[in-house]
Design a protein around this motif. Sequence first.
Motif, PDB file in Angstrom:
ATOM      1  N   TYR A  35       0.903 -27.999   3.496  1.00  0.00           N
ATOM      2  CA  TYR A  35       1.175 -28.886   2.280  1.00  0.00           C
ATOM      3  C   TYR A  35       1.789 -28.010   1.301  1.00  0.00           C
ATOM      4  O   TYR A  35       1.470 -26.965   1.140  1.00  0.00           O
ATOM      5  CB  TYR A  35      -0.178 -29.707   1.699  1.00  0.00           C
ATOM      6  CG  TYR A  35      -0.924 -30.756   2.498  1.00  0.00           C
ATOM      7  CD1 TYR A  35      -1.557 -30.385   3.607  1.00  0.00           C
ATOM      8  CD2 TYR A  35      -0.810 -32.023   2.289  1.00  0.00           C
ATOM      9  CE1 TYR A  35      -2.004 -31.255   4.551  1.00  0.00           C
ATOM     10  CE2 TYR A  35      -1.115 -33.029   3.005  1.00  0.00           C
ATOM     11  CZ  TYR A  35      -2.035 -32.705   4.097  1.00  0.00           C
ATOM     12  OH  TYR A  35      -2.435 -33.539   4.974  1.00  0.00           O
ATOM     13  N   PHE A  36       2.762 -28.518   0.660  1.00  0.00           N
ATOM     14  CA  PHE A  36       3.608 -27.723  -0.161  1.00  0.00           C
ATOM     15  C   PHE A  36       3.771 -28.349  -1.530  1.00  0.00           C
ATOM     16  O   PHE A  36       4.050 -29.470  -1.514  1.00  0.00           O
ATOM     17  CB  PHE A  36       4.975 -27.219   0.285  1.00  0.00           C
ATOM     18  CG  PHE A  36       4.908 -26.634   1.673  1.00  0.00           C
ATOM     19  CD1 PHE A  36       5.000 -27.258   2.762  1.00  0.00           C
ATOM     20  CD2 PHE A  36       5.090 -25.262   1.601  1.00  0.00           C
ATOM     21  CE1 PHE A  36       5.181 -26.669   4.096  1.00  0.00           C
ATOM     22  CE2 PHE A  36       5.135 -24.493   2.706  1.00  0.00           C
ATOM     23  CZ  PHE A  36       4.996 -25.513   4.005  1.00  0.00           C
ATOM     24  N   CYS A  37       3.388 -27.576  -2.629  1.00  0.00           N
ATOM     25  CA  CYS A  37       3.757 -28.145  -3.986  1.00  0.00           C
ATOM     26  C   CYS A  37       5.240 -27.348  -4.274  1.00  0.00           C
ATOM     27  O   CYS A  37       5.544 -26.540  -3.724  1.00  0.00           O
ATOM     28  CB  CYS A  37       2.543 -27.558  -4.890  1.00  0.00           C
ATOM     29  SG  CYS A  37       2.670 -27.798  -6.483  1.00  0.00           S
ATOM     30  N   ALA A  38       5.677 -28.261  -5.014  1.00  0.00           N
ATOM     31  CA  ALA A  38       7.126 -27.773  -5.477  1.00  0.00           C
ATOM     32  C   ALA A  38       7.506 -28.252  -6.972  1.00  0.00           C
ATOM     33  O   ALA A  38       7.061 -29.342  -7.357  1.00  0.00           O
ATOM     34  CB  ALA A  38       8.138 -28.436  -4.520  1.00  0.00           C
ATOM     35  N   VAL A  39       8.228 -27.560  -7.467  1.00  0.00           N
ATOM     36  CA  VAL A  39       8.317 -27.685  -9.077  1.00  0.00           C
ATOM     37  C   VAL A  39      10.182 -27.911  -9.163  1.00  0.00           C
ATOM     38  O   VAL A  39      10.825 -26.927  -8.605  1.00  0.00           O
ATOM     39  CB  VAL A  39       7.919 -26.780 -10.010  1.00  0.00           C
ATOM     40  CG1 VAL A  39       8.357 -27.035 -11.463  1.00  0.00           C
ATOM     41  CG2 VAL A  39       6.487 -26.760 -10.028  1.00  0.00           C
ATOM     42  N   MET A  40      10.623 -28.774  -9.788  1.00  0.00           N
ATOM     43  CA  MET A  40      11.888 -28.724 -10.215  1.00  0.00           C
ATOM     44  C   MET A  40      12.106 -28.781 -11.869  1.00  0.00           C
ATOM     45  O   MET A  40      11.367 -29.571 -12.465  1.00  0.00           O
ATOM     46  CB  MET A  40      12.638 -30.141  -9.533  1.00  0.00           C
ATOM     47  CG  MET A  40      14.136 -30.372 -10.028  1.00  0.00           C
ATOM     48  SD  MET A  40      14.761 -31.742  -9.418  1.00  0.00           S
ATOM     49  CE  MET A  40      14.958 -31.391  -7.721  1.00  0.00           C
ATOM     50  N   GLY A  41      12.781 -27.914 -12.338  1.00  0.00           N
ATOM     51  CA  GLY A  41      12.949 -27.838 -13.736  1.00  0.00           C
ATOM     52  C   GLY A  41      14.011 -28.615 -14.196  1.00  0.00           C
ATOM     53  O   GLY A  41      15.272 -28.748 -13.676  1.00  0.00           O
TER      54      GLY A  41
END
Lengths: 113, 116
Positions: free
Chosen positions: B89-95
């Motif tokens: 499982y991967f958490c990701a953030v987009m600015g």
Amino acid sequence: NAGVTQTPKFRVLKTGQSMTLLCAQDMNHEYMYWYRQDPGMGLRLIHYSVGEGTTAKGEVPDGYNVSRLKKQNFLLGLESAAPSQTSVYFCASTSRGVNTEAFFGQGTRLTVV
Amino acid sequence: AQSVSQHNHHVILSEAASLELGCNYSYGGTVNLFWYVQYPGQHLQLLLKYFSGDPLVKGIKGFEAEFIKSKFSFNLRKPSVQWSDTAEYFCAVMGNYGGATNKLIFGTGTLLAVQP
């Protein structure tokens, strides 16, 4: 609607050889990204592009070059492959705007021997 | 600069146990947040996403996540896991720069193993 397509899906290279990975998207997305995935390190951003003719470095750009000559294509090049570049490579694209999500290709498994 | 931390690298649970995976991000502006899942030998699939509004978001397969702005967190939860949830499982953030550069940055991933 194919979405994001990567070619090839698998490749074995000898140290010092060159190759190009192709990412094609048919969603008219402005932004495209190349990542590499290695065990325990997640996905790390190599290079990205915010539009045709523009590219920028990500977290791990060394040893790679990219080009975005057409909006739908984003090419990742390895000029002189090294064993440290053995990895799974993913391409992604997103649209411009406030609420966007990324769409990913199926990945390319590259082994450098 | 954006960064994402996933503190649980490897989690082992028994079926029917509850799951919570931590995700913290570092970013000074508005963000879009995501959880992706990768089943063995497969590519990434989107589990859920947060753009704005209700901080509790529901995704596929019974997963949900809560955005807590004050803690810069976006933890993933599932009340009762199944063997088929075994995956990374991967958490990701987009600015969100309002249309400018949208870099999508991932955490290092959490490997979940569910024992039958």
